[in-house]
Motif scaffolding. Sequence first.
Motif, PDB file in Angstrom:
ATOM      1  N   ILE A  58       0.716  -1.199  -0.001  1.00 59.75           N
ATOM      2  CA  ILE A  58      -0.071  -0.047   0.152  1.00 59.75           C
ATOM      3  C   ILE A  58       0.941   1.394   0.007  1.00 59.75           C
ATOM      4  O   ILE A  58       0.550   2.511  -0.445  1.00 59.75           O
ATOM      5  CB  ILE A  58      -0.899   0.052   1.269  1.00 59.75           C
ATOM      6  N   LEU A  59       2.149   1.192   0.588  1.00 56.32           N
ATOM      7  CA  LEU A  59       3.029   2.425   0.857  1.00 56.32           C
ATOM      8  C   LEU A  59       3.879   2.422  -0.515  1.00 56.32           C
ATOM      9  O   LEU A  59       4.869   3.127  -0.523  1.00 56.32           O
ATOM     10  CB  LEU A  59       3.804   2.231   2.049  1.00 56.32           C
ATOM     11  N   SER A  60       3.549   1.388  -1.493  1.00 55.21           N
ATOM     12  CA  SER A  60       4.348   1.416  -2.909  1.00 55.21           C
ATOM     13  C   SER A  60       5.599   0.822  -2.845  1.00 55.21           C
ATOM     14  O   SER A  60       6.558   0.923  -3.633  1.00 55.21           O
ATOM     15  CB  SER A  60       4.599   2.923  -3.231  1.00 55.21           C
ATOM     16  N   LEU A  61       5.775   0.064  -1.647  1.00 55.49           N
ATOM     17  CA  LEU A  61       7.111  -0.809  -1.775  1.00 55.49           C
ATOM     18  C   LEU A  61       6.856  -2.369  -2.329  1.00 55.49           C
ATOM     19  O   LEU A  61       5.953  -2.715  -2.075  1.00 55.49           O
ATOM     20  CB  LEU A  61       7.713  -1.170  -0.340  1.00 55.49           C
ATOM     21  N   PRO A  62       7.815  -2.807  -3.236  1.00 58.35           N
ATOM     22  CA  PRO A  62       7.829  -3.981  -3.885  1.00 58.35           C
ATOM     23  C   PRO A  62       7.762  -5.335  -3.142  1.00 58.35           C
ATOM     24  O   PRO A  62       8.838  -5.891  -3.293  1.00 58.35           O
ATOM     25  CB  PRO A  62       8.770  -3.692  -5.012  1.00 58.35           C
ATOM     26  N   TYR A  63       6.978  -5.494  -2.035  1.00 60.26           N
ATOM     27  CA  TYR A  63       6.940  -6.685  -1.263  1.00 60.26           C
ATOM     28  C   TYR A  63       6.234  -7.640  -1.738  1.00 60.26           C
ATOM     29  O   TYR A  63       5.461  -7.608  -2.435  1.00 60.26           O
ATOM     30  CB  TYR A  63       6.531  -6.294   0.098  1.00 60.26           C
ATOM     31  N   TYR A  64       6.892  -9.100  -1.202  1.00 63.75           N
ATOM     32  CA  TYR A  64       6.249 -10.287  -1.637  1.00 63.75           C
ATOM     33  C   TYR A  64       6.100 -11.188  -0.577  1.00 63.75           C
ATOM     34  O   TYR A  64       7.171 -11.152   0.209  1.00 63.75           O
ATOM     35  CB  TYR A  64       7.074 -10.975  -2.753  1.00 63.75           C
ATOM     36  N   PHE A  65       4.867 -11.888  -0.477  1.00 62.83           N
ATOM     37  CA  PHE A  65       4.935 -12.893   0.433  1.00 62.83           C
ATOM     38  C   PHE A  65       5.915 -14.156   0.426  1.00 62.83           C
ATOM     39  O   PHE A  65       5.530 -14.748  -0.746  1.00 62.83           O
ATOM     40  CB  PHE A  65       3.510 -13.426   0.521  1.00 62.83           C
ATOM     41  N   ALA A  66       6.417 -14.721   1.254  1.00 65.51           N
ATOM     42  CA  ALA A  66       7.380 -15.962   1.066  1.00 65.51           C
ATOM     43  C   ALA A  66       7.192 -16.627   2.330  1.00 65.51           C
ATOM     44  O   ALA A  66       7.131 -16.047   3.454  1.00 65.51           O
ATOM     45  CB  ALA A  66       8.703 -15.396   0.890  1.00 65.51           C
ATOM     46  N   GLN A  67       7.409 -17.908   2.027  1.00 62.07           N
ATOM     47  CA  GLN A  67       7.684 -18.743   3.100  1.00 62.07           C
ATOM     48  C   GLN A  67       9.069 -18.718   3.716  1.00 62.07           C
ATOM     49  O   GLN A  67      10.035 -18.810   2.947  1.00 62.07           O
ATOM     50  CB  GLN A  67       7.551 -20.354   2.621  1.00 62.07           C
ATOM     51  N   MET A  68       9.423 -18.299   4.941  1.00 57.04           N
ATOM     52  CA  MET A  68      10.689 -18.218   5.393  1.00 57.04           C
ATOM     53  C   MET A  68      11.131 -18.820   6.799  1.00 57.04           C
ATOM     54  O   MET A  68      10.138 -19.333   7.523  1.00 57.04           O
ATOM     55  CB  MET A  68      11.034 -16.749   5.627  1.00 57.04           C
ATOM     56  N   ARG A  69      12.490 -19.399   6.837  1.00 52.87           N
ATOM     57  CA  ARG A  69      12.805 -19.724   8.330  1.00 52.87           C
ATOM     58  C   ARG A  69      14.295 -19.348   8.504  1.00 52.87           C
ATOM     59  O   ARG A  69      15.064 -19.311   7.666  1.00 52.87           O
ATOM     60  CB  ARG A  69      12.859 -21.200   8.287  1.00 52.87           C
ATOM     61  N   MET A  70      14.398 -19.086   9.831  1.00 53.40           N
ATOM     62  CA  MET A  70      15.523 -18.702  10.281  1.00 53.40           C
ATOM     63  C   MET A  70      15.865 -19.433  11.454  1.00 53.40           C
ATOM     64  O   MET A  70      15.084 -19.650  12.690  1.00 53.40           O
ATOM     65  CB  MET A  70      15.738 -17.138  10.524  1.00 53.40           C
TER      66      MET A  70
END
Length: 244
Positions: free
Chosen positions: A120-132
Motif C-alpha cells: 500500500i505504501l508503494s514498496l515492492p514486497y512479496y509474501f514468502a515462506q521463510m525460516r531462520m
Amino acid sequence: MYRDILQSTAHRKSLLPEGSWIMTQKWNDLLFIHLPVPSNIISELLPKGLELDTFDGKAWITIIPFRVTSMRIRNLPPLPFINSYLELNVRTYVKRRGKTGVYFFSLDANNLLAVIGARILSLPYYFAQMRMKKKRKIEFKSRRKGKTSACLDVSYRTSDEAFYTDESSLDYWLLERYHLWSYRNDSLYQGDIHHKQWKVSNVEVYISQQQILSYFPDDTIIGNPLFHYASTKRVLFWPIKKVE
C-alpha cells in the motif's frame, strides 16, 4: 534511546529528513551479500529519475536476509501480529539530485499483513515462506509464494570482531545508505531512514541455493562477492512520499 540515535549523525552524507520519524523497527542477524554487476545491465532496469551509483566504476547488488522485531508506530506500543517477521531484500545503489541511496528490486517477508501494508505504501514486497535457525551458525531459507521460483538458502557465521568501516572504503559506500526509492504505477517514491553507523564483522557464508536474482541475465555477477554481518540495528523511518 531515540534521542541518542537522532543525535548520532556524523556518519551520514546528508541531513536528517525534515519532520518527525513515524515508525521504528529493530533489525537482527543481518547478512549483507554484495555482488558486483555490470553497470549497463543495472542502468537499464532503473526507473526514470534515478541514476546508477558506482564505486570505482563498478555497480553492485546486495541481498540482505534478516529478522525484524519491535516494530511499532511512534508513540504507540508494538503492532500486534506484525511486530516480528523475517525479511529478504534485493537492492542496488543509486543517486538522485545529490542524494545517494538504494533502489529496491524486491522485498520478501513471511508476514502477509506486513506485505500488504508495505505494498500500500508503494514498496515492492512479496509474501514468502521463510525460516531462520540460529545455533552455532545462522541458517536462512526463503521461498516466495506464487508462480515465481525466487528463493534463497544460505548459512552464515561471524568470524571476526565487529568494526566500523572507513569512510573512503567500499564497505562504507555499500552500508551507509539512508534514502530509498521504489517505483509503482509510473511514479517514483522516496523513503528516508536513520540509524547509528553500521558496526559489522566479517562472516563465513555458504550459499546452497540462490534464485532471488532470477530476473537478471545469467552473466550478471562479474566478480567475487563481499560479505558483512551485523548483529542488530534500531532503525527510524520517515513517511514515504511520491517524488515524481
